[in-house]
Design an enzyme around this catalytic site. Structure first.
Site, PDB file in Angstrom:
ATOM      1  N   ASN A 176       0.848  -1.196   0.000  1.00 36.56           N
ATOM      2  CA  ASN A 176       0.000   0.000   0.000  1.00 36.56           C
ATOM      3  C   ASN A 176       0.879   1.240   0.000  1.00 36.56           C
ATOM      4  OD1 ASN A 176      -2.934  -0.946   0.291  1.00 36.56           O
ATOM      5  ND2 ASN A 176      -1.784  -2.200   1.760  1.00 36.56           N
ATOM      6  N   GLU A 177       1.191   1.681  -1.200  1.00 34.08           N
ATOM      7  CA  GLU A 177       2.094   2.810  -1.384  1.00 34.08           C
ATOM      8  C   GLU A 177       1.378   4.111  -0.999  1.00 34.08           C
ATOM      9  OE1 GLU A 177       4.973   2.045  -1.638  1.00 34.08           O
ATOM     10  OE2 GLU A 177       5.499   0.708  -3.288  1.00 34.08           O
ATOM     11  N   PRO A 178       2.148   5.205  -0.842  1.00 36.64           N
ATOM     12  CA  PRO A 178       1.526   6.487  -0.489  1.00 36.64           C
ATOM     13  C   PRO A 178       0.309   6.777  -1.378  1.00 36.64           C
ATOM     14  CG  PRO A 178       3.894   6.713  -0.506  1.00 36.64           C
ATOM     15  CD  PRO A 178       3.601   5.316  -0.958  1.00 36.64           C
ATOM     16  N   SER A 180      -2.634   5.303  -0.591  1.00 37.89           N
ATOM     17  CA  SER A 180      -3.603   4.220  -0.346  1.00 37.89           C
ATOM     18  C   SER A 180      -4.554   4.633   0.775  1.00 37.89           C
ATOM     19  CB  SER A 180      -2.877   2.933   0.076  1.00 37.89           C
ATOM     20  OG  SER A 180      -2.000   2.503  -0.945  1.00 37.89           O
ATOM     21  N   THR A 195      10.374   1.856  -3.623  1.00 34.38           N
ATOM     22  CA  THR A 195      10.169   0.425  -3.370  1.00 34.38           C
ATOM     23  C   THR A 195      10.887  -0.398  -4.438  1.00 34.38           C
ATOM     24  OG1 THR A 195       8.020   0.908  -2.420  1.00 34.38           O
ATOM     25  CG2 THR A 195       8.382  -1.354  -3.170  1.00 34.38           C
TER      26      THR A 195
END
Ligand code: F6R
Length: 644
Positions: A176-178, A180, A195
């Site tokens: 869940n990247e920025p 999300s 990532t």
């Protein structure tokens, strides 16, 4: 400090903020600090085992949410041990993994399915039908359905009893990247650049890292009954602080754990270092104002107020929460300032091996003996240049006997194309020579080409190819060393076995590795040792080679050279030392910084972060300047090692 209450607390019995002490009051989610990843993982595994056993005794399953990456590896190792040695059974365990790269077949060496088999599933009695991971191979138009099914299966299993989490440097949990949302569900996501950079080594280069993944959503994760997020090493300390002490924000998905009533961060000393109770302990309670604490507080105050140390006044101390420092010494700000200014001033030296004939009572390194035997340990070949290229050059120029020991071959970082190019040159030379004398070289080059063809894009290199890649790096390392004025025989290559037989995130230190370091120390009998990796993520070659050195060092407690040997720590790829942590600051001129960049460029396998090393050197110099000391172009920073 406040590590005491934490270290006896149960991990799984987290109760939100209720147990927070005064010292932990900046922390918005319970955070347990353990000395190292091994003991933290063992404690968690013991509690998970107890949970599984007690539910089994009640005739119930335990539903575990699992993570991949390097963080949970010691936890899985301990679960396997509990299974083998203490009869822990996984028959009544159901598992759901957080995520999977999109586009990787399950047998791909970097797929999370394969990772879980290698790290846990193949070693315990889990029923294969009760293992669940998102499938990275479903066609694009079926992904949505697949994600709904995944959620459905978790629900049918009764929900997650415990979700294990790691944290990425973007603050992600799962993938869940920025951006999300708190209520996001299992879905396809595009991976953040950071990532992908962090995964580049596993995939032999950033270009090979998948661009997307399927991940449980933040909402899915938060529905678990308990959450434990683990983090190890200095590179996680900044993001741990943001997640634990910062605002709840979709820019740091781990911060959503603050909203869960049963979530715990389980971290080692290095990953906890940026929490207020450790970084600025005087803000959360009484502290002992010993010399290091004073230095830390004054440097902090000067940076916070953007004032040189010598311009701080009493009010600055009082108004910023450091008034107690003055009260404790009954000194005025002026006296404390001068004391700290001098301390920082005395860390600066252009003589990292000591200045012969000079009064060394206030210098970081002693003047005698001169010249010294200086041992520089480089975990992977580029590390010594990234961390201390300028200092290496100075040590040589100042006449010391410098030996750079490259501990691992680093061959996992070399791209196939480098090996192929080498093989092709040999083949072409053989062809143009028209001589039978080239037969064996031709056969060798052909077998390299064939081995690389056979393994496909991401397969594992056979020994032959790894060896060639290691030799290519050797050449680059010697070349880089010569930029730093080292001679051919100043370099030694150890090719430590843990690395040669291992892969990223799965290395294991062995006795042979330690023996190799003992051999180096005993034969060279150094007066000073430069080492790195003491704060690295424990799964990395840097951390493992440091452990090999520290173990070897301890085993030589009686060796006579040790009485006159100083250990210095440097930082290469990890978070740089902060100004208050620095015991020796070696200034660099613009030309010296240029040479350092040149030495790093000699490595084909370097990445952006390595090339950024001079920026870190400039930042340290800027900090010294802002504290009111001389203004240099760059500084390489060192700290005295715990080894005396
Ligand atoms: C892996 C996962 C990720 C990792 C995170 C940290 O399943 O969900 O969130 O936990 O990227 O990775 P490591 O542990 O390798 O630092």
């Amino acid at each position: 400090m406040s590590q005491q209450p934490s270290s006896s607390a149960s991990i799984l019995e987290a109760t939100g903020q209720k147990h927070l002490t005064q010292e932990e009051r900046f922390e918005k989610v319970r955070t347990l600090v353990r000395p190292d990843s091994e003991s933290a993982s063992a404690a968690l595994a013991a509690e998970v085992a107890a949970l599984v056993r007690s539910r089994e005794a009640e005739g119930r399953d335990t539903v575990l949410g699992l993570a991949t990456g390097s963080t949970p590896v010691p936890f899985y190792r301990e679960l396997i041990r509990l299974h083998r040695e203490e009869g822990l059974s996984f028959r009544r365990v159901v598992t759901f993994n957080l995520d999977e790269y999109y586009g990787l077949p399950r047998d791909h060496p970097e797929s999370y399915f394969r990772f879980m088999r290698d790290q846990l599933f193949d070693h315990v009695d889990l029923d294969p039908d009760r293992i669940h991971l998102p499938d990275g191979t479903v066609p694009m138009d079926a992904v949505y359905r697949h994600c709904l099914d995944y959620e459905q299966r978790i629900a049918e299993a009764g929900g997650l009893d415990l979700q294990i989490l790691g944290i990425g440097r973007t603050g992600h949990i799962g993938f869940n990247e920025p951006g999300s949302a708190a209520d996001s569900r299992t879905r396809m996501i595009t991976l953040d650049r950071v990532t992908r950079q962090d995964a580049a080594a596993d995939f032999m280069g950033m270009a090979n890292v998948p661009r997307s993944a399927i991940t449980m959503g933040v909402g899915t994760i938060l529905e678990a009954k308990r959450l434990v997020l683990m983090a190890w090493g200095a590179n996680k300390s900044a993001i741990v602080r943001e997640a634990v002490e910062g605002a709840v924000s979709d820019q740091v998905s781990a911060s959503f754990l603050q909203t869960h009533e049963n979530a715990t961060f389980l971290v080692d000393g290095e990953a906890s270092a940026d929490l207020t109770r450790f970084r600025f302990p005087w803000l959360v309670g009484p502290v002992e104002w010993d010399a290091p604490m004073k230095k830390r507080a004054v440097v902090w105050l000067a940076r916070k107020l953007d004032k040189p140390v010598l311009k701080l006044v009493d009010e600055d101390y009082n108004e910023s929460g450091a008034g107690e420092l003055l009260a404790s010494t009954s000194e005025a700000a002026y006296e404390v300032n001068i004391d700290i200014f001098n301390q920082v001033q005395h860390t600066i030296t252009g003589w990292p091996g000591g200045k012969p004939g000079a009064d060394d009572s206030r210098r970081p390194e002693r003047s005698q003996p001169h010249p010294k035997r200086v041992l520089v340990l480089s975990p992977e070949p580029a590390d010594a240049f990234v961390g201390m290229g300028g200092t290496l050059a100075r040590l040589r120029e100042q006449g010391h006997e410098v030996k750079v020991v490259f501990q691992t071959s680093g061959n996992l970082r070399v791209a196939d194309i480098a090996a192929l190019n080498f093989a092709r040159v040999v083949l072409e030379m053989a062809e143009s020579s028209h001589s039978p004398e080239w037969e064996s070289q031709t056969a060798y080059a052909r077998s390299i080409v064939e081995a690389i063809d056979a393994k496909g894009e991401f397969g594992i290199d056979p020994e032959l190819v790894r060896r060639l890649k290691g030799l290519i790096l050797r050449g680059e390392a010697r070349d880089a060393a010569s930029v730093c004025h080292l001679r051919y025989h100043d370099s030694e290559f150890l090719d430590l076995p843990f690395y040669e037989s291992g892969r990223f995130r799965r290395f294991r230190l062995g006795e042979e590795d330690v023996r190799a370091l003992v051999g180096v120390l005993e034969s060279f009998r150094p007066h000073s040792v430069f080492a790195t990796g003491e704060a690295s993520d424990p799964s990395t070659p840097q951390a493992i080679t440091y452990r090999a050195f520290a173990t070897a060092w301890d085993s030589l407690a009686e060796a006579d050279f040790r009485a006159d040997c100083r250990v210095w720590l440097y930082r290469g790829r990890d978070r740089p030392f902060e100004a208050h942590e620095i015991d020796m600051a070696v200034p660099m001129s613009p030309d010296q910084l240029e040479d350092k960049v040149e030495s790093i460029r000699r490595f084909m396998s370097i990445n952006e972060a390595d090339l950024n090393a001079p920026t870190r050197n400039r930042e340290i110099a800027a900090t010294y300047d802002a504290l009111g000391l001389a203004e240099y172009e760059g500084i390489e920073a060192f700290r005295r090692g715990p080894q005396g």
